[in-house]
Write an enzyme that holds these catalytic residues in place. Structure first.
Site, PDB file in Angstrom:
ATOM      1  N   HIS A 113     -23.080 -53.856  -3.431  1.00 19.97           N
ATOM      2  CA  HIS A 113     -24.080 -52.862  -3.817  1.00 19.97           C
ATOM      3  C   HIS A 113     -25.472 -53.465  -3.981  1.00 19.97           C
ATOM      4  CE1 HIS A 113     -25.571 -49.533  -6.616  1.00 19.97           C
ATOM      5  NE2 HIS A 113     -25.088 -48.869  -5.575  1.00 19.97           N
ATOM      6  N   LYS A 115     -29.239 -54.998  -3.215  1.00 21.73           N
ATOM      7  CA  LYS A 115     -30.348 -54.713  -2.301  1.00 21.73           C
ATOM      8  C   LYS A 115     -31.341 -55.865  -2.414  1.00 21.73           C
ATOM      9  CE  LYS A 115     -28.740 -50.375  -3.339  1.00 21.73           C
ATOM     10  NZ  LYS A 115     -27.823 -50.035  -4.446  1.00 21.73           N
ATOM     11  N   ASP A 120     -38.875 -65.739   4.965  1.00 21.41           N
ATOM     12  CA  ASP A 120     -39.441 -67.096   5.104  1.00 21.41           C
ATOM     13  C   ASP A 120     -39.234 -67.958   3.871  1.00 21.41           C
ATOM     14  OD1 ASP A 120     -40.259 -66.567   7.676  1.00 21.41           O
ATOM     15  OD2 ASP A 120     -42.321 -66.076   7.134  1.00 21.41           O
ATOM     16  N   HIS A 293     -32.390 -42.313  -9.358  1.00 17.72           N
ATOM     17  CA  HIS A 293     -31.555 -43.360  -8.767  1.00 17.72           C
ATOM     18  C   HIS A 293     -31.908 -44.731  -9.334  1.00 17.72           C
ATOM     19  CE1 HIS A 293     -29.775 -45.716  -5.312  1.00 17.72           C
ATOM     20  NE2 HIS A 293     -28.855 -44.795  -5.478  1.00 17.72           N
ATOM     21  N   LYS A 295     -32.536 -48.120 -11.787  1.00 22.56           N
ATOM     22  CA  LYS A 295     -31.711 -48.977 -12.632  1.00 22.56           C
ATOM     23  C   LYS A 295     -32.648 -49.990 -13.298  1.00 22.56           C
ATOM     24  CE  LYS A 295     -29.349 -48.164  -8.485  1.00 22.56           C
ATOM     25  NZ  LYS A 295     -28.817 -46.869  -8.806  1.00 22.56           N
ATOM     26  N   ASP A 300     -39.283 -53.832 -26.121  1.00 23.28           N
ATOM     27  CA  ASP A 300     -40.359 -54.392 -26.949  1.00 23.28           C
ATOM     28  C   ASP A 300     -41.581 -54.843 -26.161  1.00 23.28           C
ATOM     29  OD1 ASP A 300     -38.857 -53.919 -29.176  1.00 23.28           O
ATOM     30  OD2 ASP A 300     -38.251 -56.005 -29.493  1.00 23.28           O
TER      31      ASP A 300
END
Length: 415
Positions: A113, A115, A120, A293, A295, A300
């Site tokens: 899952h 991404k 380079d 969608h 996450k 603080d």
């Protein structure tokens, strides 16, 4: 759970496909030596086709390109779409491809899952955005709200090293990007910014709960404010208990959850937790503009995280995930500002008196959910645990020749 904190990083927050896709495609188009890309989903829509053309062009000019997709998330990619890339010299891998049974995908558990993009060895991207048009506002009411980040600095070296290790089983012995990076890469020598950050992983071997543990460390250390925006919220019992304890000791705890979900069942199970959290003073906001969608989280004004991990059983106990944890006031303040805008303009506060009337069925379901959360981490070990494999797409002769030439140059340290 030990992680490698690095300082001297430059971090850029990218909100939605409108910011992420142009930055990622520009980086790929400017790549000189290498592109490594991992993603859960590539769709054959306008975003997927633009990615396809960008990596084909990169491979044709001599850049070593490797792409890994998940066998569940990207199961519908056509052979022609993949072959167009491999013919140009792109190396294409699929994580745990499985045949359909009665028309259904069977590889439900332990998905890849993550991404991640590394270009380079000096620029990386990480977050929750897939390569699909539903991350763009012009997709319509079901366009997703999400976040990613661009990274320059020493942390890129850690991400590149991780990618080299992840791909080692399917690389020819001499195709060692780790050797290549140590010889030519300069990420470890540069300090383009002043942010402290670390890569945090979840896998089914040595890092089974690292992302959840770092969330909990941030929550337990909070003194003033916690803001969490997460698409699929169904965390473990200890995580929920930490949120309640933070709220009870005077921390403002705010959750931004789905109000217009892409998967209605996800919102339903999340609402089973509302009573438990609201009763302790946790504030829950439902984002009602479009499907959430994201996450991400802030604590603080100094601690934040961006990545691929939801706070549900799949992400916390089964999937392969990657987040970046940040200690930096400037980056955290920008993310906090974006989340404040969501709350102010597009969210509805869940007040205790406005909740649906408690019925016996809801109470019984809530009890089941609560005890399920307490026991799920141990139950997860019973689910299918065979080691998923990376499968590489066959390359036509011309593509294989081009890829070998590019890898030979990399191993010899040629520009």
């Amino acid at each position: 759970m030990n992680i490698n904190w690095t300082s001297g990083n430059a971090l850029e927050l990218l909100e939605n496909g409108e910011a992420f896709f142009p930055a990622a495609f520009e980086a790929i188009r400017k790549a000189e030596r290498s592109v490594v890309l991992e993603t859960f989903i590539i769709f054959e829509d306008k975003v997927g086709r633009e990615l396809q053309q960008a990596v084909i062009d990169a491979a044709r000019r001599g850049v070593r390109v490797e792409i890994t997709v998940d066998g569940y998330g990207s199961a519908d990619l056509s052979a022609g779409f993949i072959e167009a890339m491999t013919a140009a010299g792109v190396v294409f891998h699929m994580f745990d491809p499985q045949p359909r049974r009665l028309g259904m995908r069977t590889n439900l558990f332990r998905r890849m899952h993550r991404k991640i993009i590394v270009v380079d060895g000096v620029l990386a991207f990480i977050g929750g955005i897939n390569f699909s048009a539903d991350h763009l506002a012009d997709f319509g009411p079901t366009a997703k709200q999400d976040y990613a980040m661009a990274i320059r600095g020493p942390l890129v070296d850690d991400i590149a090293r991780f990618e080299a290790e992840a791909l080692a089983p399917v690389r020819q012995p001499r195709l060692s990007w780790l050797r290549f990076r140590r010889k030519r890469g300069s990420g470890a020598q540069q300090a383009p910014g002043d942010s402290a950050a670390a890569l945090v992983l979840r896998d089914n071997d040595a890092h089974t709960s690292d992302i959840e543990q770092h969330y909990r460390i941030g929550i337990r250390a909070a003194r003033h404010d916690i803001t969490i925006a997460n698409a699929y919220f169904f965390p473990g019992y200890r995580f929920l208990r930490d949120l309640r304890h933070a709220a009870k000791r005077g921390v403002r705890v705010r959750l931004i959850l789905q109000g217009e979900p892409d998967m209605p069942a996800a919102r339903f199970v999340a609402t089973m937790l509302y009573d438990y959290l609201l009763s302790a003073g946790v504030q829950i906001y439902e984002y009602c503009e479009r499907p959430l969608h994201g996450k991400v989280a802030t604590v603080d004004g100094t601690w934040s995280t961006v990545g691929s991990s939801n706070l549900d059983p799949l992400s916390l106990a089964l999937n392969l995930e990657a987040n970046v944890v940040v200690h930096d006031k400037k980056f955290t303040a920008e993310l906090q500002q974006r989340l404040e805008a969501l709350i102010e303009d597009h969210c509805q506060l869940m007040e205790r008196q406005t909740r649906p009337r408690r019925k016996i069925q809801r109470v019984l379901v809530g009890v089941f959910v609560f005890h399920f959360l307490r026991r799920f981490p141990s139950w997860a070990g019973w689910l299918p645990a065979r080691k998923p494999q990376l499968t590489s797409a066959p390359m036509p002769a011309e593509g294989l020749s081009a890829a070998k030439e590019h890898s030979d140059e990399a191993c010899e340290g040629k520009p």
